[in-house]
Design a protein around this motif. Structure first.
Motif, PDB file in Angstrom:
ATOM      1  N   PRO A   1       8.657   3.729  -2.640  1.00 35.35           N
ATOM      2  CA  PRO A   1       7.654   3.185  -3.550  1.00 35.35           C
ATOM      3  C   PRO A   1       8.048   3.525  -4.979  1.00 35.35           C
ATOM      4  N   ALA A   2       8.021   2.540  -5.837  1.00 34.27           N
ATOM      5  CA  ALA A   2       8.417   2.812  -7.214  1.00 34.27           C
ATOM      6  C   ALA A   2       7.379   3.706  -7.875  1.00 34.27           C
ATOM      7  N   GLU A   3       7.860   4.595  -8.727  1.00 38.57           N
ATOM      8  CA  GLU A   3       6.914   5.430  -9.456  1.00 38.57           C
ATOM      9  C   GLU A   3       6.392   4.625 -10.630  1.00 38.57           C
ATOM     10  N   LYS A   4       5.405   3.832 -10.345  1.00 34.29           N
ATOM     11  CA  LYS A   4       4.943   2.881 -11.346  1.00 34.29           C
ATOM     12  C   LYS A   4       3.418   2.929 -11.362  1.00 34.29           C
ATOM     13  N   PRO A   5       2.848   3.717 -12.249  1.00 33.88           N
ATOM     14  CA  PRO A   5       1.398   3.823 -12.256  1.00 33.88           C
ATOM     15  C   PRO A   5       0.742   2.464 -12.435  1.00 33.88           C
ATOM     16  N   GLN A   6      -0.241   2.195 -11.628  1.00 29.02           N
ATOM     17  CA  GLN A   6      -0.962   0.928 -11.729  1.00 29.02           C
ATOM     18  C   GLN A   6      -2.155   1.112 -12.666  1.00 29.02           C
ATOM     19  N   ASP A   7      -2.776  -0.009 -13.051  1.00 28.71           N
ATOM     20  CA  ASP A   7      -3.991   0.081 -13.830  1.00 28.71           C
ATOM     21  C   ASP A   7      -5.089   0.701 -12.979  1.00 28.71           C
ATOM     22  N   PRO A   8      -5.947   1.535 -13.576  1.00 32.58           N
ATOM     23  CA  PRO A   8      -7.036   2.086 -12.768  1.00 32.58           C
ATOM     24  C   PRO A   8      -7.994   0.982 -12.347  1.00 32.58           C
ATOM     25  N   PRO A   9      -8.602   1.119 -11.177  1.00 33.70           N
ATOM     26  CA  PRO A   9      -9.508   0.086 -10.713  1.00 33.70           C
ATOM     27  C   PRO A   9     -10.840   0.176 -11.458  1.00 33.70           C
ATOM     28  N   VAL A  10     -11.021  -0.609 -12.455  1.00 30.09           N
ATOM     29  CA  VAL A  10     -12.250  -0.559 -13.237  1.00 30.09           C
ATOM     30  C   VAL A  10     -13.212  -1.621 -12.727  1.00 30.09           C
ATOM     31  N   SER A  11     -14.388  -1.192 -12.313  1.00 27.83           N
ATOM     32  CA  SER A  11     -15.353  -2.161 -11.821  1.00 27.83           C
ATOM     33  C   SER A  11     -16.514  -2.268 -12.799  1.00 27.83           C
TER      34      SER A  11
ATOM     35  N   GLN B   1      -1.781   9.230 -10.027  1.00 27.74           N
ATOM     36  CA  GLN B   1      -0.816   8.401  -9.299  1.00 27.74           C
ATOM     37  C   GLN B   1       0.554   9.034  -9.292  1.00 27.74           C
ATOM     38  N   ARG B   2       0.943   9.609 -10.433  1.00 30.98           N
ATOM     39  CA  ARG B   2       2.260  10.246 -10.491  1.00 30.98           C
ATOM     40  C   ARG B   2       2.320  11.417  -9.521  1.00 30.98           C
ATOM     41  N   GLN B   3       1.217  12.177  -9.484  1.00 30.46           N
ATOM     42  CA  GLN B   3       1.131  13.310  -8.567  1.00 30.46           C
ATOM     43  C   GLN B   3       1.263  12.829  -7.120  1.00 30.46           C
ATOM     44  N   ARG B   4       0.534  11.743  -6.795  1.00 29.81           N
ATOM     45  CA  ARG B   4       0.595  11.181  -5.437  1.00 29.81           C
ATOM     46  C   ARG B   4       2.025  10.756  -5.101  1.00 29.81           C
ATOM     47  N   ASN B   5       2.693  10.109  -6.055  1.00 30.16           N
ATOM     48  CA  ASN B   5       4.074   9.673  -5.813  1.00 30.16           C
ATOM     49  C   ASN B   5       4.986  10.865  -5.581  1.00 30.16           C
ATOM     50  N   ARG B   6       4.735  11.938  -6.347  1.00 29.67           N
ATOM     51  CA  ARG B   6       5.578  13.141  -6.175  1.00 29.67           C
ATOM     52  C   ARG B   6       5.392  13.707  -4.766  1.00 29.67           C
TER      53      ARG B   6
ATOM     54  N   ILE C   1     -11.044  -7.236   7.688  1.00 23.56           N
ATOM     55  CA  ILE C   1      -9.856  -7.468   8.500  1.00 23.56           C
ATOM     56  C   ILE C   1     -10.238  -7.663   9.953  1.00 23.56           C
ATOM     57  N   GLU C   2      -9.832  -8.811  10.485  1.00 22.94           N
ATOM     58  CA  GLU C   2     -10.072  -9.045  11.897  1.00 22.94           C
ATOM     59  C   GLU C   2      -8.926  -8.510  12.726  1.00 22.94           C
ATOM     60  N   ALA C   3      -7.786  -8.348  12.078  1.00 28.72           N
ATOM     61  CA  ALA C   3      -6.610  -7.964  12.839  1.00 28.72           C
ATOM     62  C   ALA C   3      -6.765  -6.580  13.408  1.00 28.72           C
ATOM     63  N   ASN C   4      -6.070  -6.311  14.420  1.00 35.26           N
ATOM     64  CA  ASN C   4      -6.252  -5.135  15.216  1.00 35.26           C
ATOM     65  C   ASN C   4      -4.920  -4.545  15.510  1.00 35.26           C
ATOM     66  N   ASP C   5      -3.983  -4.868  14.659  1.00 39.50           N
ATOM     67  CA  ASP C   5      -2.616  -4.508  14.883  1.00 39.50           C
ATOM     68  C   ASP C   5      -2.276  -3.106  14.468  1.00 39.50           C
ATOM     69  N   ASP C   6      -1.676  -2.348  15.334  1.00 42.75           N
ATOM     70  CA  ASP C   6      -1.204  -1.035  14.925  1.00 42.75           C
ATOM     71  C   ASP C   6      -0.071  -1.175  13.927  1.00 42.75           C
ATOM     72  N   GLU C   7       0.641  -2.320  14.059  1.00 43.89           N
ATOM     73  CA  GLU C   7       1.786  -2.532  13.164  1.00 43.89           C
ATOM     74  C   GLU C   7       1.348  -2.463  11.709  1.00 43.89           C
ATOM     75  N   ASN C   8       0.081  -2.764  11.467  1.00 42.14           N
ATOM     76  CA  ASN C   8      -0.379  -2.807  10.079  1.00 42.14           C
ATOM     77  C   ASN C   8      -0.557  -1.424   9.479  1.00 42.14           C
ATOM     78  N   ASP C   9      -0.438  -0.410  10.325  1.00 38.53           N
ATOM     79  CA  ASP C   9      -0.615   0.938   9.816  1.00 38.53           C
ATOM     80  C   ASP C   9       0.672   1.519   9.262  1.00 38.53           C
ATOM     81  N   ASP C  10       1.662   0.637   9.083  1.00 33.00           N
ATOM     82  CA  ASP C  10       2.919   1.080   8.484  1.00 33.00           C
ATOM     83  C   ASP C  10       2.659   1.955   7.270  1.00 33.00           C
ATOM     84  N   ASP C  11       3.524   2.913   7.050  1.00 33.42           N
ATOM     85  CA  ASP C  11       3.311   3.740   5.881  1.00 33.42           C
ATOM     86  C   ASP C  11       3.573   2.952   4.602  1.00 33.42           C
ATOM     87  N   ASP C  12       3.177   3.524   3.492  1.00 33.86           N
ATOM     88  CA  ASP C  12       3.253   2.826   2.218  1.00 33.86           C
ATOM     89  C   ASP C  12       4.642   2.331   1.887  1.00 33.86           C
TER      90      ASP C  12
END
Ligand SMILES: C[S@@+](CC[C@H](N)C(=O)[O-])C[C@H]1O[C@@H](n2cnc3c(N)ncnc32)[C@H](O)[C@@H]1O
Length: 332
Positions: free
Chosen positions: A4-14, A63-68, A288-299
């Motif tokens: 995963p690129a170390e690329k901080p995203q915009d914070p989710p502002v609602s 985010q940087r901490q999480r990436n580290r 999500i209707e899907a029930n796939d374990d495959e979707n639990d792939d890591d990031d």
């Protein structure tokens, strides 16, 4: 898989859901009277902007901490695997590359859209090309990946900030300024575009498939369809709709489309290809209707899209309307 690129995203502002209400908001950078004189949409935009600015630093540092932490966990896992098997990550990578075969499929990334993109989008599309290269190296069957019309600011970026591309292997990517229309027979060309009425089921190794190298946040609908029609070449969309129920029009990013193709070429299953690449973890709970374990792939398996895909949360995965899993078996 790519890191995963170390690329901080915009914070989710609602603004409308969990954040403060427009009616009670106290603006920080303009007066209340100025705020009140704005239209409702402008008020929301202004609020979003102020809230973003106030949260950005903290969010990015988290985010940087999480990436580290993510990198640390990965390195620990690789070290443990190396200790158990006696094979280092480097050796494994070398073995994988030695075992890789050429699939015979050819994909072109058409980079002729510089004038349609802002600076940030140019950066983004360059990272997407890099991800395509990474995905092609990771595949067990690589495709011939040709980048065409690489010039101007995009070329400049590859030659400066991304100058590591100089060492990229031409087995996995070939970068040229030439135009695909001058390089191949016209009747072999098929432009991939979400706007095409033609839905492909199989990839024909005789054809040259083109992906539009653009990040446009849907500003230019039909751009590539119009281009293909003007050039008199074929066009098609991927059969995503057979597997994913969309609540809105779905346009994927360059690297997502490329990764779907590479996975399809590797495994012969569109279903697996779509499920592996589309970041389902981003969907709202319950959607999500899907029930796939495959979707639990890591990031690491899920590339973040770069802004074209804001509607992902609204999508739902459904079973395919017809089984075309075997469709690609002849490409193995
Ligand atoms: C972000 S999209 C660009 C959208 C742009 N407005 C256009 O007209 O193509 C990047 C590229 O990914 C490919 N693409 C995106 N979604 C697709 C889909 N559902 N089927 C086939 N190709 C797709 C197309 O080649 C497209 O040009």
């Amino acid at each position: 898989m790519m890191e995963p690129a170390e690329k901080p995203q915009d914070p989710p502002v609602s603004v409308t859901k969990t954040g403060p209400s427009v009616d009670t908001y106290q603006p920080q950078t303009i007066t209340l009277a100025e705020f009140r004189s704005l239209t409702r949409n402008q008020q929301k935009k202004h609020m979003r902007h102020e809230l973003w600015a106030s949260q950005a630093e903290e969010y990015k540092s988290k985010q940087r901490q999480r990436n580290r932490e993510c990198r640390k966990r990965r390195n620990q896992r690789l070290a443990q695997e190396a200790a158990e098997t006696g094979i280092t990550a480097h050796q494994r990578k070398k073995q994988r590359l030695q075992a890789q075969v050429r699939s015979g499929h050819c994909i072109v990334l058409d980079m002729d859209f510089e004038d349609k993109m802002e600076e940030k989008e140019i950066k983004s599309v360059c990272s997407q090309v890099m991800r395509c290269y990474g995905a092609n190296r990771m595949a067990s069957k690589r495709v011939d990946l040709h980048v065409t019309q690489l010039h101007g600011k995009i070329r400049e970026r590859f030659e400066t900030a991304m100058d590591q591309h100089v060492g990229w292997s031409e087995d996995h990517i070939v970068m040229r300024d030439a135009e695909y229309i001058d390089m191949y027979d016209k009747d072999k060309l098929v432009y991939f575009t979400a706007d095409s009425p033609n839905v492909i089921d199989v990839l024909d190794p005789e054809k040259i498939y083109i992906i539009g190298g653009i990040v446009d946040k849907n500003r230019y609908p039909r751009l590539t369809l119009d281009k293909a029609e003007a050039q008199g070449i074929g066009h098609a969309q991927l059969p995503i709709g057979k597997y994913i129920k969309l609540s809105t029009r779905k346009v994927m990013t360059v690297n997502q489309i490329f990764e779907m193709i590479v996975r399809f070429v590797d495994h012969g299953s569109w279903k697996t290809a779509f499920q592996d690449v589309i970041p389902l973890r981003k969907f709202k709970e319950g959607d999500i209707e899907a029930n796939d374990d495959e979707n639990d792939d890591d990031d690491e398996n899920n590339n973040e899209e770069e802004g074209d895909d804001d509607d992902a949360e609204k999508d739902q995965v459904v079973e395919p309307t017809q089984d075309i899993d075997g469709a690609g078996s002849d490409h193995k």
